[in-house]
Design an enzyme around this catalytic site. Structure first.
Site, mmCIF file in Angstrom:
data_model
loop_
_atom_site.group_PDB
_atom_site.id
_atom_site.type_symbol
_atom_site.label_atom_id
_atom_site.label_comp_id
_atom_site.label_asym_id
_atom_site.label_seq_id
_atom_site.Cartn_x
_atom_site.Cartn_y
_atom_site.Cartn_z
ATOM 1 N N LYS A 193 -14.672 89.548 -18.839
ATOM 2 C CA LYS A 193 -14.941 90.970 -18.675
ATOM 3 C C LYS A 193 -13.986 91.584 -17.668
ATOM 4 C CE LYS A 193 -18.626 93.383 -20.188
ATOM 5 N NZ LYS A 193 -19.876 93.128 -20.863
ATOM 6 N N GLN A 194 -13.562 92.778 -17.958
ATOM 7 C CA GLN A 194 -12.701 93.488 -17.021
ATOM 8 C C GLN A 194 -13.366 94.823 -16.733
ATOM 9 O OE1 GLN A 194 -8.657 93.638 -16.535
ATOM 10 N NE2 GLN A 194 -9.428 95.201 -15.131
ATOM 11 N N GLY A 195 -13.685 95.055 -15.479
ATOM 12 C CA GLY A 195 -14.306 96.326 -15.117
ATOM 13 C C GLY A 195 -13.346 97.161 -14.296
ATOM 14 N N GLU A 218 -13.611 97.547 -11.049
ATOM 15 C CA GLU A 218 -13.465 96.991 -9.704
ATOM 16 C C GLU A 218 -13.003 95.539 -9.727
ATOM 17 O OE1 GLU A 218 -14.521 98.372 -6.648
ATOM 18 O OE2 GLU A 218 -15.080 100.305 -7.490
ATOM 19 N N ALA A 219 -13.359 94.825 -10.789
ATOM 20 C CA ALA A 219 -13.133 93.384 -10.762
ATOM 21 C C ALA A 219 -12.940 92.815 -12.156
ATOM 22 C CB ALA A 219 -14.318 92.694 -10.097
ATOM 23 N N ARG A 220 -12.381 91.611 -12.179
ATOM 24 C CA ARG A 220 -12.288 90.848 -13.419
ATOM 25 C C ARG A 220 -13.263 89.684 -13.307
ATOM 26 N NH1 ARG A 220 -6.712 92.601 -13.795
ATOM 27 N NH2 ARG A 220 -6.209 91.568 -11.840
ATOM 28 N N VAL A 221 -13.948 89.389 -14.417
ATOM 29 C CA VAL A 221 -14.913 88.295 -14.404
ATOM 30 C C VAL A 221 -14.434 87.189 -15.342
ATOM 31 C CG1 VAL A 221 -17.283 87.629 -14.912
ATOM 32 C CG2 VAL A 221 -16.830 89.819 -13.829
ATOM 33 N N LYS A 251 -15.698 85.908 -10.039
ATOM 34 C CA LYS A 251 -15.516 87.354 -10.010
ATOM 35 C C LYS A 251 -14.436 87.693 -9.001
ATOM 36 C CE LYS A 251 -17.974 91.689 -9.407
ATOM 37 N NZ LYS A 251 -19.280 92.353 -9.364
ATOM 38 N N ASP A 276 -26.140 99.981 -8.999
ATOM 39 C CA ASP A 276 -25.668 100.104 -10.381
ATOM 40 C C ASP A 276 -26.672 99.479 -11.341
ATOM 41 O OD1 ASP A 276 -24.021 100.671 -12.525
ATOM 42 O OD2 ASP A 276 -22.768 98.904 -12.251
#
Lengths: 216, 178
Positions: free
Chosen positions: A9-11, A13-16, A32, A127
């Site tokens: 996942k790429q958000g 704020e961060a990549r997971v 993360k 969130d």
């Protein structure tokens, strides 16, 4: 990042990433990694990222210690802005509700109880959405994930906004679930030691929205 | 003795872990550590504060990660491993609690890299005890002491290892995090 880690996942704020296996655990772990924001001054960026990584890790642990099911921490590296944590084997609530097979009353009670416990130790998630709540496959325990925007606050205002964000998330992703959210609040009320000021603040927040008015 | 691989730092070589029971020479081992005897090349951990292999690997993983990134708090990787079992930043207290003490009878020996045959032989020469499989770690765990040292004394936390382990892991991971 380590070669065997797979980006899941790429958000904003961060990549997971998923790293399988991890220290003999066949389920692996979640990595993360917050990335740096090039539009910020490098010194400021480093400081902010550092602080947010440790804040996220501390909130996760604070909740876990209070008896809320959250991912276990394995390694925190603020320099590399990385948290290694337990990979939860389960499904996100969003999918479960959309599928429509689960008993939503049981779910709502569990959500209310978990949020009550979380607010009782003054953790504000920041969130809350149905994508940040999971159910474990093995024991159907409700897990709260992604404490990336969380912080510690005693203010009813902050807790009320937390609930409001979830309410909005429910109404936008799951139409016709007002009753479900009501049930969450009822459960919250019975489990939370200081539900009253928070819930009365919620009324206020509903009228004005998430942001506080700075007029007058 | 069992061997493991660290996913984050495979370049540091395999990790060897042995559990010894009925150890007779804890006094001597502790003295050798105090004398900084370099020939004692293992990290020695008090088995009564350990619940399972995963906890051991977490401590090793953290210590090696700090070594690779140049952030060791103690002099050597072996002492850092013992220190990283602890949830507090107090080095001497951590080494006292999680390392060998004069009355230790169950010890975990950890080696990083090297030839497994040589290491097992050398460990047995140093540690006068009975080598047993890591699966018997729970026989030696002192849950009451573990809860005390990791500050998990709330009544709502049960003695169940599956419930304690995530909290122990968190306490270990959050040390030194400001």
């Amino acid at each position: 990042m380590i070669d065997s880690a797979v980006l899941i996942k790429q958000g904003a704020e961060a990549r997971v990433y998923e790293l399988k296996p991890f220290l003999t655990n066949p389920n692996g772990c979640i990595v993360k990694e917050r990335f740096s924001k090039t539009y910020r001054h490098p010194v400021l960026d480093k400081q902010l990222t550092h602080r947010r990584v440790s804040q996220e890790a501390r909130c996760l642990f604070r909740c876990r210690k209070a008896g809320i099911d959250t991912p276990a921490l394995y390694l925190v590296d603020p320099e590399a802005a990385t948290i290694y944590m337990e990979r939860i084997l389960g499904r996100i609530l969003k999918d479960i509700i959309i599928e429509g097979k689960a008993d939503t009353d049981v779910l709502a009670d569990a959500i209310g109880a978990a949020l009550a416990k979380m607010h009782d130790v003054d953790v504000v998630h920041g969130d809350l959405t149905t994508s940040n709540l999971m159910l474990r496959d093995n024991n159907a325990s409700l897990v709260i994930i992604d404490f990336g925007l969380s912080y510690v606050s005693k203010l009813p205002e902050d807790k009320a906004v937390d609930l409001y964000v979830l309410e909005r998330a429910f109404s936008s992703t799951h139409p016709q679930t007002e009753a479900l959210f009501e049930r969450i609040l009822t459960s919250y009320k019975t489990h939370c030691k200081q539900a009253k000021p928070t819930l009365s603040k919620l009324e206020e927040v509903r009228l004005r929205g998430r942001k506080r008015s700075m007029l007058g | 003795m069992e061997s493991f691989q660290l996913e984050l730092h495979p370049e540091r070589g395999p990790i060897y872990i042995s559990l010894f029971k009925n150890v007779k020479n804890a006094v001597e081992l502790r003295q050798r550590l105090l004398d900084q005897d370099a020939s004692l090349a293992w990290a020695l951990v008090n088995a009564s504060l350990v619940v399972n292999t995963f906890q051991i690997l977490l401590a090793i993983n953290k210590a090696i990660h700090k070594e690779v990134t140049g952030k060791l708090k103690t002099h050597k990787i072996n002492s850092e491993i013992v220190y990283d079992f602890s949830s507090t930043n107090n080095i001497s207290q951590s080494l006292r609690r999680y390392g060998v003490s004069d009355d230790s009878t169950a010890l975990i020996a950890i080696a990083i890299g090297g030839n497994p045959g040589d290491i097992e032989k050398a460990m047995q020469a140093d540690i006068h005890g009975e080598l047993v499989p890591l699966s018997s770690i729970p026989e030696f765990s002192d849950i009451k002491l573990i809860r005390k040292y990791y500050q998990l004394n709330d009544n709502n936390i049960s003695d169940n290892i599956d419930e304690l382990m995530p909290l122990i892991a968190g306490a270990m991971a959050l040390k030194e995090i400001k």
